[in-house]
Design a protein around this motif. Sequence first.
Motif, PDB file in Angstrom:
ATOM      1  N   LYS A  77       9.295 -38.979   2.258  1.00 44.02           N
ATOM      2  CA  LYS A  77      10.292 -38.139   2.921  1.00 44.02           C
ATOM      3  C   LYS A  77       9.955 -36.666   2.782  1.00 44.02           C
ATOM      4  CE  LYS A  77      14.231 -41.211   2.838  1.00 44.02           C
ATOM      5  NZ  LYS A  77      15.662 -41.328   2.576  1.00 44.02           N
ATOM      6  N   MET A  78      10.327 -35.936   3.821  1.00 48.71           N
ATOM      7  CA  MET A  78      10.200 -34.488   3.839  1.00 48.71           C
ATOM      8  C   MET A  78      11.534 -33.948   4.319  1.00 48.71           C
ATOM      9  SD  MET A  78       7.926 -32.038   6.319  1.00 48.71           S
ATOM     10  CE  MET A  78       6.359 -32.239   5.537  1.00 48.71           C
ATOM     11  N   VAL A  79      11.880 -32.776   3.847  1.00 46.43           N
ATOM     12  CA  VAL A  79      13.097 -32.138   4.317  1.00 46.43           C
ATOM     13  C   VAL A  79      12.684 -30.921   5.143  1.00 46.43           C
ATOM     14  CG1 VAL A  79      13.435 -30.779   2.212  1.00 46.43           C
ATOM     15  CG2 VAL A  79      15.372 -31.268   3.674  1.00 46.43           C
ATOM     16  N   GLY A  80      13.321 -30.772   6.290  1.00 49.46           N
ATOM     17  CA  GLY A  80      13.076 -29.626   7.152  1.00 49.46           C
ATOM     18  C   GLY A  80      14.325 -28.770   7.210  1.00 49.46           C
ATOM     19  N   THR A 107       4.190 -27.792  -2.379  1.00 49.96           N
ATOM     20  CA  THR A 107       5.449 -28.532  -2.262  1.00 49.96           C
ATOM     21  C   THR A 107       6.339 -27.908  -1.194  1.00 49.96           C
ATOM     22  OG1 THR A 107       5.347 -29.153  -4.580  1.00 49.96           O
ATOM     23  CG2 THR A 107       7.487 -29.325  -3.516  1.00 49.96           C
ATOM     24  N   VAL A 108       6.329 -26.587  -1.127  1.00 47.18           N
ATOM     25  CA  VAL A 108       7.164 -25.843  -0.173  1.00 47.18           C
ATOM     26  C   VAL A 108       6.267 -25.093   0.799  1.00 47.18           C
ATOM     27  CG1 VAL A 108       8.959 -24.094   0.085  1.00 47.18           C
ATOM     28  CG2 VAL A 108       8.906 -25.507  -1.976  1.00 47.18           C
ATOM     29  N   GLY A 109       6.604 -25.210   2.087  1.00 52.30           N
ATOM     30  CA  GLY A 109       5.829 -24.495   3.097  1.00 52.30           C
ATOM     31  C   GLY A 109       6.707 -24.045   4.237  1.00 52.30           C
ATOM     32  N   TYR A 110       6.072 -23.438   5.223  1.00 46.91           N
ATOM     33  CA  TYR A 110       6.801 -23.004   6.404  1.00 46.91           C
ATOM     34  C   TYR A 110       5.904 -23.125   7.625  1.00 46.91           C
ATOM     35  CZ  TYR A 110       4.281 -18.584   5.764  1.00 46.91           C
ATOM     36  OH  TYR A 110       3.311 -17.633   5.612  1.00 46.91           O
ATOM     37  N   ALA A 111       6.539 -23.271   8.773  1.00 47.80           N
ATOM     38  CA  ALA A 111       5.830 -23.297  10.049  1.00 47.80           C
ATOM     39  C   ALA A 111       6.630 -22.448  11.024  1.00 47.80           C
ATOM     40  CB  ALA A 111       5.684 -24.721  10.570  1.00 47.80           C
ATOM     41  N   VAL A 112       6.058 -21.335  11.397  1.00 49.46           N
ATOM     42  CA  VAL A 112       6.663 -20.438  12.369  1.00 49.46           C
ATOM     43  C   VAL A 112       5.606 -20.161  13.433  1.00 49.46           C
ATOM     44  CG1 VAL A 112       8.295 -19.409  10.723  1.00 49.46           C
ATOM     45  CG2 VAL A 112       6.047 -18.385  11.019  1.00 49.46           C
ATOM     46  N   ARG A 113       5.998 -19.579  14.509  1.00 46.02           N
ATOM     47  CA  ARG A 113       5.074 -19.346  15.609  1.00 46.02           C
ATOM     48  C   ARG A 113       3.802 -18.650  15.116  1.00 46.02           C
ATOM     49  NH1 ARG A 113       6.520 -16.484  21.326  1.00 46.02           N
ATOM     50  NH2 ARG A 113       4.752 -17.366  22.442  1.00 46.02           N
ATOM     51  N   ASN A 116       1.260 -21.598  10.380  1.00 43.95           N
ATOM     52  CA  ASN A 116       1.661 -22.849   9.752  1.00 43.95           C
ATOM     53  C   ASN A 116       1.107 -22.855   8.336  1.00 43.95           C
ATOM     54  OD1 ASN A 116       2.159 -25.429   8.889  1.00 43.95           O
ATOM     55  ND2 ASN A 116       1.320 -26.432  10.686  1.00 43.95           N
ATOM     56  N   CYS A 117       1.974 -22.734   7.387  1.00 42.01           N
ATOM     57  CA  CYS A 117       1.577 -22.689   5.983  1.00 42.01           C
ATOM     58  C   CYS A 117       2.090 -23.950   5.291  1.00 42.01           C
ATOM     59  CB  CYS A 117       2.120 -21.417   5.332  1.00 42.01           C
ATOM     60  SG  CYS A 117       1.377 -21.087   3.737  1.00 42.01           S
ATOM     61  N   THR A 118       1.562 -25.099   5.719  1.00 40.19           N
ATOM     62  CA  THR A 118       1.927 -26.386   5.132  1.00 40.19           C
ATOM     63  C   THR A 118       0.647 -27.180   4.892  1.00 40.19           C
ATOM     64  OG1 THR A 118       2.183 -27.483   7.279  1.00 40.19           O
ATOM     65  CG2 THR A 118       4.157 -26.484   6.319  1.00 40.19           C
ATOM     66  N   THR A 119       0.756 -28.193   4.048  1.00 40.03           N
ATOM     67  CA  THR A 119      -0.339 -29.125   3.803  1.00 40.03           C
ATOM     68  C   THR A 119       0.239 -30.534   3.842  1.00 40.03           C
ATOM     69  OG1 THR A 119      -0.009 -29.171   1.412  1.00 40.03           O
ATOM     70  CG2 THR A 119      -1.485 -27.451   2.274  1.00 40.03           C
ATOM     71  N   ALA A 120      -0.604 -31.513   3.653  1.00 42.84           N
ATOM     72  CA  ALA A 120      -0.123 -32.898   3.590  1.00 42.84           C
ATOM     73  C   ALA A 120       0.818 -33.100   2.405  1.00 42.84           C
ATOM     74  CB  ALA A 120      -1.302 -33.859   3.502  1.00 42.84           C
ATOM     75  N   ALA A 121       0.716 -32.239   1.406  1.00 44.49           N
ATOM     76  CA  ALA A 121       1.565 -32.351   0.213  1.00 44.49           C
ATOM     77  C   ALA A 121       2.927 -31.673   0.377  1.00 44.49           C
ATOM     78  CB  ALA A 121       0.849 -31.748  -0.987  1.00 44.49           C
ATOM     79  N   THR A 122       3.117 -30.929   1.459  1.00 41.98           N
ATOM     80  CA  THR A 122       4.380 -30.205   1.660  1.00 41.98           C
ATOM     81  C   THR A 122       5.527 -31.187   1.861  1.00 41.98           C
ATOM     82  OG1 THR A 122       3.205 -28.342   2.633  1.00 41.98           O
ATOM     83  CG2 THR A 122       5.570 -28.496   3.092  1.00 41.98           C
ATOM     84  N   ARG A 123       6.599 -30.995   1.110  1.00 40.46           N
ATOM     85  CA  ARG A 123       7.780 -31.861   1.210  1.00 40.46           C
ATOM     86  C   ARG A 123       9.037 -31.082   1.574  1.00 40.46           C
ATOM     87  NH1 ARG A 123       5.047 -35.001   2.651  1.00 40.46           N
ATOM     88  NH2 ARG A 123       3.868 -36.475   1.432  1.00 40.46           N
ATOM     89  N   ILE A 124       9.007 -29.768   1.427  1.00 41.97           N
ATOM     90  CA  ILE A 124      10.127 -28.912   1.824  1.00 41.97           C
ATOM     91  C   ILE A 124       9.546 -27.929   2.828  1.00 41.97           C
ATOM     92  CG2 ILE A 124      11.838 -27.221   1.066  1.00 41.97           C
ATOM     93  CD1 ILE A 124      11.680 -28.541  -1.748  1.00 41.97           C
ATOM     94  N   LYS A 125       9.979 -28.056   4.076  1.00 44.15           N
ATOM     95  CA  LYS A 125       9.385 -27.265   5.152  1.00 44.15           C
ATOM     96  C   LYS A 125      10.452 -26.435   5.856  1.00 44.15           C
ATOM     97  CE  LYS A 125       6.590 -27.934   9.331  1.00 44.15           C
ATOM     98  NZ  LYS A 125       5.919 -28.987  10.138  1.00 44.15           N
ATOM     99  N   TYR A 126      10.226 -25.132   5.881  1.00 45.02           N
ATOM    100  CA  TYR A 126      11.125 -24.203   6.559  1.00 45.02           C
ATOM    101  C   TYR A 126      10.535 -23.861   7.918  1.00 45.02           C
ATOM    102  CZ  TYR A 126      13.559 -23.724   2.159  1.00 45.02           C
ATOM    103  OH  TYR A 126      14.289 -23.995   1.027  1.00 45.02           O
ATOM    104  N   VAL A 127      11.374 -23.889   8.934  1.00 41.47           N
ATOM    105  CA  VAL A 127      10.939 -23.550  10.288  1.00 41.47           C
ATOM    106  C   VAL A 127      11.988 -22.658  10.933  1.00 41.47           C
ATOM    107  CG1 VAL A 127       9.634 -25.695  10.600  1.00 41.47           C
ATOM    108  CG2 VAL A 127      12.002 -25.598  11.340  1.00 41.47           C
ATOM    109  N   CYS A 128      11.563 -21.834  11.892  1.00 45.86           N
ATOM    110  CA  CYS A 128      12.562 -21.080  12.649  1.00 45.86           C
ATOM    111  C   CYS A 128      13.050 -21.991  13.766  1.00 45.86           C
ATOM    112  CB  CYS A 128      12.008 -19.754  13.167  1.00 45.86           C
ATOM    113  SG  CYS A 128      10.706 -19.883  14.353  1.00 45.86           S
TER     114      CYS A 128
END
Length: 140
Positions: A77-80, A107-113, A116-128
């Motif tokens: 599971k991942m939380v967005g 563990t924590v990353g973000y994806a904005v226009r 994209n600062c995430t990896t396969a290990a990212t489980r908490i993802k912040y997006v706009c």
Amino acid sequence: MSRQISAASETASAATSASAEPSAATAGLPVYKVRKKFLKLFKAHDVLVICGATGSGKSTQLPKFLHAAKLLGAHGKMVGITQPRRVAAVTVAKRVASELNSGIGRTVGYAVRFDNCTTAATRIKYVCQHQEQHASFAAA
């Protein structure tokens, strides 16, 4: 199946550590009062929509509750978490990563226009919100 829970309208803000014992500031946040219900609902449903007042801890504390309860990763599971603007997504992601003693993109990353600062290990993802909509259309 989705479910909506609401935090109380009280507001408070404070940086907290990821320790098992919450600080007085964390324990005083509205989301702390509903954490057990939130964790139970998270286990039971694929999608949760969380509504609450600004400063209630929705974006910072709820993901940390999931991480502390070990409900992310092992179960795939991942939380967005959506944020209204790019700068908010990046800033909150960096704050939560710091509080969890994790580098951004782990563990924590973000994806904005355009970023994209995430990896396969990212489980908490912040997006706009714009990025969220774009990802939804791309998946359809």
